[in-house]
Motif scaffolding. Structure first.
Motif, PDB file in Angstrom:
ATOM      1  N   TYR A 102       0.831  -1.202   0.000  1.00  0.00           N
ATOM      2  CA  TYR A 102       0.000   0.000   0.000  1.00  0.00           C
ATOM      3  C   TYR A 102       0.871   1.260   0.000  1.00  0.00           C
ATOM      4  CZ  TYR A 102      -3.830   3.161   1.080  1.00  0.00           C
ATOM      5  OH  TYR A 102      -4.749   4.177   1.013  1.00  0.00           O
ATOM      6  N   ALA A 103       1.914   1.254   0.825  1.00  0.00           N
ATOM      7  CA  ALA A 103       2.793   2.424   0.888  1.00  0.00           C
ATOM      8  C   ALA A 103       3.502   2.649  -0.444  1.00  0.00           C
ATOM      9  CB  ALA A 103       3.817   2.250   2.012  1.00  0.00           C
ATOM     10  N   ALA A 104       3.946   1.567  -1.070  1.00  0.00           N
ATOM     11  CA  ALA A 104       4.654   1.686  -2.341  1.00  0.00           C
ATOM     12  C   ALA A 104       3.738   2.197  -3.441  1.00  0.00           C
ATOM     13  CB  ALA A 104       5.264   0.341  -2.730  1.00  0.00           C
ATOM     14  N   ILE A 105       2.533   1.629  -3.501  1.00  0.00           N
ATOM     15  CA  ILE A 105       1.585   2.037  -4.546  1.00  0.00           C
ATOM     16  C   ILE A 105       1.173   3.496  -4.362  1.00  0.00           C
ATOM     17  CG2 ILE A 105      -0.765   1.676  -5.415  1.00  0.00           C
ATOM     18  CD1 ILE A 105      -0.281  -1.360  -4.834  1.00  0.00           C
ATOM     19  N   THR A 106       0.820   3.875  -3.149  1.00  0.00           N
ATOM     20  CA  THR A 106       0.368   5.248  -2.923  1.00  0.00           C
ATOM     21  C   THR A 106       1.503   6.264  -3.073  1.00  0.00           C
ATOM     22  OG1 THR A 106       0.624   4.929  -0.528  1.00  0.00           O
ATOM     23  CG2 THR A 106      -1.579   4.611  -1.450  1.00  0.00           C
ATOM     24  N   ALA A 107       2.741   5.792  -2.904  1.00  0.00           N
ATOM     25  CA  ALA A 107       3.887   6.705  -3.063  1.00  0.00           C
ATOM     26  C   ALA A 107       4.091   7.121  -4.508  1.00  0.00           C
ATOM     27  CB  ALA A 107       5.151   6.041  -2.532  1.00  0.00           C
ATOM     28  N   VAL A 108       3.745   6.247  -5.453  1.00  0.00           N
ATOM     29  CA  VAL A 108       4.112   6.548  -6.847  1.00  0.00           C
ATOM     30  C   VAL A 108       2.913   6.739  -7.783  1.00  0.00           C
ATOM     31  CG1 VAL A 108       6.299   5.311  -6.580  1.00  0.00           C
ATOM     32  CG2 VAL A 108       4.330   4.100  -7.523  1.00  0.00           C
ATOM     33  N   ASP A 113      -2.901   7.892 -13.579  1.00  0.00           N
ATOM     34  CA  ASP A 113      -1.882   6.888 -13.890  1.00  0.00           C
ATOM     35  C   ASP A 113      -2.530   5.524 -14.131  1.00  0.00           C
ATOM     36  OD1 ASP A 113       0.153   8.708 -13.602  1.00  0.00           O
ATOM     37  OD2 ASP A 113       0.759   8.036 -11.601  1.00  0.00           O
ATOM     38  N   GLU A 114      -1.839   4.711 -14.918  1.00  0.00           N
ATOM     39  CA  GLU A 114      -2.254   3.329 -15.139  1.00  0.00           C
ATOM     40  C   GLU A 114      -1.222   2.385 -14.539  1.00  0.00           C
ATOM     41  OE1 GLU A 114      -4.713   3.991 -19.348  1.00  0.00           O
ATOM     42  OE2 GLU A 114      -2.764   2.944 -19.350  1.00  0.00           O
ATOM     43  N   VAL A 115      -1.715   1.269 -14.005  1.00  0.00           N
ATOM     44  CA  VAL A 115      -0.846   0.266 -13.386  1.00  0.00           C
ATOM     45  C   VAL A 115      -1.173  -1.092 -13.991  1.00  0.00           C
ATOM     46  CG1 VAL A 115      -0.122  -0.847 -11.253  1.00  0.00           C
ATOM     47  CG2 VAL A 115      -0.771   1.580 -11.236  1.00  0.00           C
ATOM     48  N   VAL A 116      -0.170  -1.732 -14.584  1.00  0.00           N
ATOM     49  CA  VAL A 116      -0.361  -3.055 -15.172  1.00  0.00           C
ATOM     50  C   VAL A 116      -0.334  -4.098 -14.054  1.00  0.00           C
ATOM     51  CG1 VAL A 116       0.584  -4.797 -16.732  1.00  0.00           C
ATOM     52  CG2 VAL A 116       0.628  -2.369 -17.369  1.00  0.00           C
ATOM     53  N   VAL A 117      -1.399  -4.889 -14.003  1.00  0.00           N
ATOM     54  CA  VAL A 117      -1.564  -5.914 -12.972  1.00  0.00           C
ATOM     55  C   VAL A 117      -1.775  -7.260 -13.663  1.00  0.00           C
ATOM     56  CG1 VAL A 117      -2.979  -6.694 -11.046  1.00  0.00           C
ATOM     57  CG2 VAL A 117      -2.596  -4.243 -11.390  1.00  0.00           C
ATOM     58  N   SER A 124      -5.137  -7.093  -2.706  1.00  0.00           N
ATOM     59  CA  SER A 124      -4.908  -5.731  -2.205  1.00  0.00           C
ATOM     60  C   SER A 124      -4.379  -4.785  -3.276  1.00  0.00           C
ATOM     61  CB  SER A 124      -3.934  -5.746  -1.019  1.00  0.00           C
ATOM     62  OG  SER A 124      -2.588  -5.822  -1.459  1.00  0.00           O
ATOM     63  N   TYR A 125      -3.907  -5.312  -4.407  1.00  0.00           N
ATOM     64  CA  TYR A 125      -3.281  -4.446  -5.407  1.00  0.00           C
ATOM     65  C   TYR A 125      -4.261  -3.402  -5.952  1.00  0.00           C
ATOM     66  CZ  TYR A 125       0.277  -8.236  -5.841  1.00  0.00           C
ATOM     67  OH  TYR A 125       1.233  -9.186  -5.626  1.00  0.00           O
ATOM     68  N   ALA A 126      -5.353  -3.875  -6.521  1.00  0.00           N
ATOM     69  CA  ALA A 126      -6.273  -2.974  -7.224  1.00  0.00           C
ATOM     70  C   ALA A 126      -6.897  -1.916  -6.310  1.00  0.00           C
ATOM     71  CB  ALA A 126      -7.357  -3.767  -7.947  1.00  0.00           C
ATOM     72  N   PRO A 127      -7.366  -2.268  -5.094  1.00  0.00           N
ATOM     73  CA  PRO A 127      -7.930  -1.221  -4.240  1.00  0.00           C
ATOM     74  C   PRO A 127      -6.932  -0.100  -3.927  1.00  0.00           C
ATOM     75  CG  PRO A 127      -8.610  -3.366  -3.449  1.00  0.00           C
ATOM     76  CD  PRO A 127      -7.585  -3.613  -4.513  1.00  0.00           C
ATOM     77  N   ALA A 128      -5.669  -0.457  -3.691  1.00  0.00           N
ATOM     78  CA  ALA A 128      -4.666   0.572  -3.405  1.00  0.00           C
ATOM     79  C   ALA A 128      -4.449   1.468  -4.622  1.00  0.00           C
ATOM     80  CB  ALA A 128      -3.352  -0.078  -2.978  1.00  0.00           C
ATOM     81  N   ILE A 129      -4.447   0.870  -5.805  1.00  0.00           N
ATOM     82  CA  ILE A 129      -4.300   1.654  -7.031  1.00  0.00           C
ATOM     83  C   ILE A 129      -5.470   2.622  -7.181  1.00  0.00           C
ATOM     84  CG2 ILE A 129      -4.283   1.513  -9.556  1.00  0.00           C
ATOM     85  CD1 ILE A 129      -2.979  -1.336  -9.133  1.00  0.00           C
ATOM     86  N   ARG A 130      -6.670   2.120  -7.000  1.00  0.00           N
ATOM     87  CA  ARG A 130      -7.870   2.942  -7.184  1.00  0.00           C
ATOM     88  C   ARG A 130      -7.951   4.053  -6.143  1.00  0.00           C
ATOM     89  NH1 ARG A 130     -12.258  -1.537  -7.003  1.00  0.00           N
ATOM     90  NH2 ARG A 130     -13.639   0.276  -6.935  1.00  0.00           N
ATOM     91  N   LEU A 131      -7.584   3.750  -4.892  1.00  0.00           N
ATOM     92  CA  LEU A 131      -7.621   4.779  -3.851  1.00  0.00           C
ATOM     93  C   LEU A 131      -6.627   5.903  -4.122  1.00  0.00           C
ATOM     94  CD1 LEU A 131      -8.010   2.514  -0.690  1.00  0.00           C
ATOM     95  CD2 LEU A 131      -9.702   4.141  -1.567  1.00  0.00           C
ATOM     96  N   SER A 132      -5.606   5.612  -4.931  1.00  0.00           N
ATOM     97  CA  SER A 132      -4.626   6.645  -5.308  1.00  0.00           C
ATOM     98  C   SER A 132      -5.028   7.377  -6.577  1.00  0.00           C
ATOM     99  CB  SER A 132      -3.247   6.001  -5.499  1.00  0.00           C
ATOM    100  OG  SER A 132      -2.781   5.462  -4.274  1.00  0.00           O
ATOM    101  N   GLY A 133      -6.198   7.037  -7.139  1.00  0.00           N
ATOM    102  CA  GLY A 133      -6.661   7.700  -8.348  1.00  0.00           C
ATOM    103  C   GLY A 133      -6.168   7.069  -9.627  1.00  0.00           C
ATOM    104  N   GLY A 134      -5.491   5.926  -9.506  1.00  0.00           N
ATOM    105  CA  GLY A 134      -4.988   5.239 -10.685  1.00  0.00           C
ATOM    106  C   GLY A 134      -5.980   4.230 -11.222  1.00  0.00           C
ATOM    107  N   SER A 135      -5.640   3.666 -12.388  1.00  0.00           N
ATOM    108  CA  SER A 135      -6.494   2.659 -13.025  1.00  0.00           C
ATOM    109  C   SER A 135      -5.707   1.365 -13.199  1.00  0.00           C
ATOM    110  CB  SER A 135      -6.968   3.147 -14.400  1.00  0.00           C
ATOM    111  OG  SER A 135      -7.724   4.327 -14.285  1.00  0.00           O
ATOM    112  N   ILE A 164       4.262  -1.353 -13.054  1.00  0.00           N
ATOM    113  CA  ILE A 164       3.905  -2.751 -13.319  1.00  0.00           C
ATOM    114  C   ILE A 164       4.129  -3.522 -12.031  1.00  0.00           C
ATOM    115  CG2 ILE A 164       4.475  -4.844 -14.614  1.00  0.00           C
ATOM    116  CD1 ILE A 164       5.332  -3.075 -16.943  1.00  0.00           C
ATOM    117  N   ILE A 165       3.139  -4.305 -11.634  1.00  0.00           N
ATOM    118  CA  ILE A 165       3.260  -5.119 -10.422  1.00  0.00           C
ATOM    119  C   ILE A 165       3.439  -6.576 -10.826  1.00  0.00           C
ATOM    120  CG2 ILE A 165       2.181  -5.855  -8.263  1.00  0.00           C
ATOM    121  CD1 ILE A 165       0.592  -3.279  -8.248  1.00  0.00           C
TER     122      ILE A 165
END
Length: 382
Positions: A102-108, A113-117, A124-135, A164-165
């Protein structure tokens, strides 16, 4: 009447792990769903925790983690992966790997932004991305071995891709990425500013002579990656929630800004105890053999069932395919298995954003032989 704010995660309810563990408790079923051992951690580790508590080490730890533990992590990383991260600027001890993620995702990740999953993936990956405004941009792993289709990954990358995760060894499938995979990923992003999170919490659970290849071993990936590990997995202490992140200093600096406002620090006596216990290198060096023996024992039990099985290459999870047994949706089948047969598993559709059902269940074999034998006897009745 109070008007409550709309949910930030309206489609998120109780995790599948809570659902299936709750069902297992309700029906007194053998719980092979949630990923935790049913045996205790090493007794000397418990004694060390007690010792440090009695000695008064019960106040806040330094925000980045106890120095002694960070030093031991640095030395271990060098022994395992040939790279020695700086204990002051490149290592952060966290309240479990999930907090590190969560800390790593929200930091960057920032809005837009888009994140390849790669999916199926840890939930836990997708919720952290979405809470940071990413897709999240989902790329399915290739069946039946759940390998990475790098052509699909390449097609998913855009000018908005920030991250990319990857996850190796992989939860829930047990697949293990190779050096060739890492080389391909590095070539794919070498001329970009794309960052990588490498979730390596099962690093010491790789079987059949295979090796875990860490992003820390790859110079081009190392300079743009946050690599996350878990003492909970390594020392059979999932309830302690002690993990850590290794990253270049600029990324670590940003990650720590998040970490200090999420938990600030991990539990002090646990960190000190783990630092001392890391001297026992034999524990984690023998972990592949320890868990392969459990995997092999569980596979032997599964021979008497109707499930189709490809042995897991890593982690302490084993997938089984049940399409020759039932056409039920995997969640319905998992619930029926719990109620009627008395063994709880996780439906793999829970690890897909669109609940893709390929008729797989995930069993955790981090259990005693007695537990695995009893589960096998029940599953053979299906």
């Amino acid at each position: 009447m109070i008007s409550y704010p709309n949910s930030k995660l309206p489609d998120v309810g109780n995790s599948i792990f809570s659902v299936m563990s709750g069902l297992a408790n309700e029906y007194q079923a053998i719980n092979l769903s949630q990923g935790f051992p049913d045996f205790n951690c090493p007794e000397p580790l418990i004694q060390l925790v007690t010792q440090y508590m009695h000695e008064g080490f019960n106040q806040y730890a330094p925000m980045p983690g106890v120095l002694k533990l960070r030093e031991k992590i640095s030395l271990k990383t060098e022994k395992m992966y040939g790279y020695r991260p700086n204990q002051d600027t490149e290592i952060t001890v966290t309240s479990g790997a999930t907090e590190a993620l969560y800390a790593a995702i929200t930091a960057v990740v920032r809005p837009g932004d888009e994140v390849v999953v790669l999916e199926p993936c840890y939930d836990s990956y997708a919720p952290a991305i979405r809470l940071s405004g990413g897709s999240p941009i989902y790329v399915p792993l290739a069946l039946p071995d759940f390998s990475v289709d790098w052509d699909l990954v390449k097609k998913s990358i855009s000018s908005r891709t920030r991250l990319i995760i990857i996850n190796t060894p992989h939860n829930p499938t047990g697949a293990v990425m190779t050096k060739q995979d890492m080389d391909t990923l590095a070539r794919l992003i070498e001329s970009t500013d794309i960052l990588v999170i490498s979730d390596e919490v099962y690093e010491h659970m790789v079987f059949d002579g295979k090796q875990h290849y860490s992003a820390l071993q790859h110079p081009q990936l190392r300079e743009r990656s946050v690599v996350i590990s878990s003492f909970g997995k390594t020392y059979h202490t999932t309830g302690w929630k002690i993990g850590y992140a290794v990253a270049p200093a600029p990324l670590t600096n940003e990650l720590r800004k998040m970490h200090q406002f999420i938990t600030f620090c991990a539990v002090t006596p646990l960190q000190l105890a783990i630092a001392d216990f890391m001297e026992e290198e034999s524990h984690y060096l023998q972990l592949p053999d320890f868990y392969q023996a459990k995997r092999d024992f569980f596979l032997e039990q599964l021979k008497h069932t109707r499930f189709d099985v490809i042995p897991a290459a890593g982690t302490y999870f084993q997938l089984v395919k049940y399409d020759t047994i039932s056409e039920e949706y995997d969640l319905d089948f998992a619930k029926r298995l719990t109620r009627e047969i008395g063994v709880a598993a996780i439906p793999v559709s829970a690890f897909y954003h669109n609940k893709t059902d390929n008729k797989y269940l995930r069993f955790c074999f981090a259990k005693s032989e007695a537990t695995l034998r009893a589960a096998g006897e029940k599953l053979a009745k299906l």
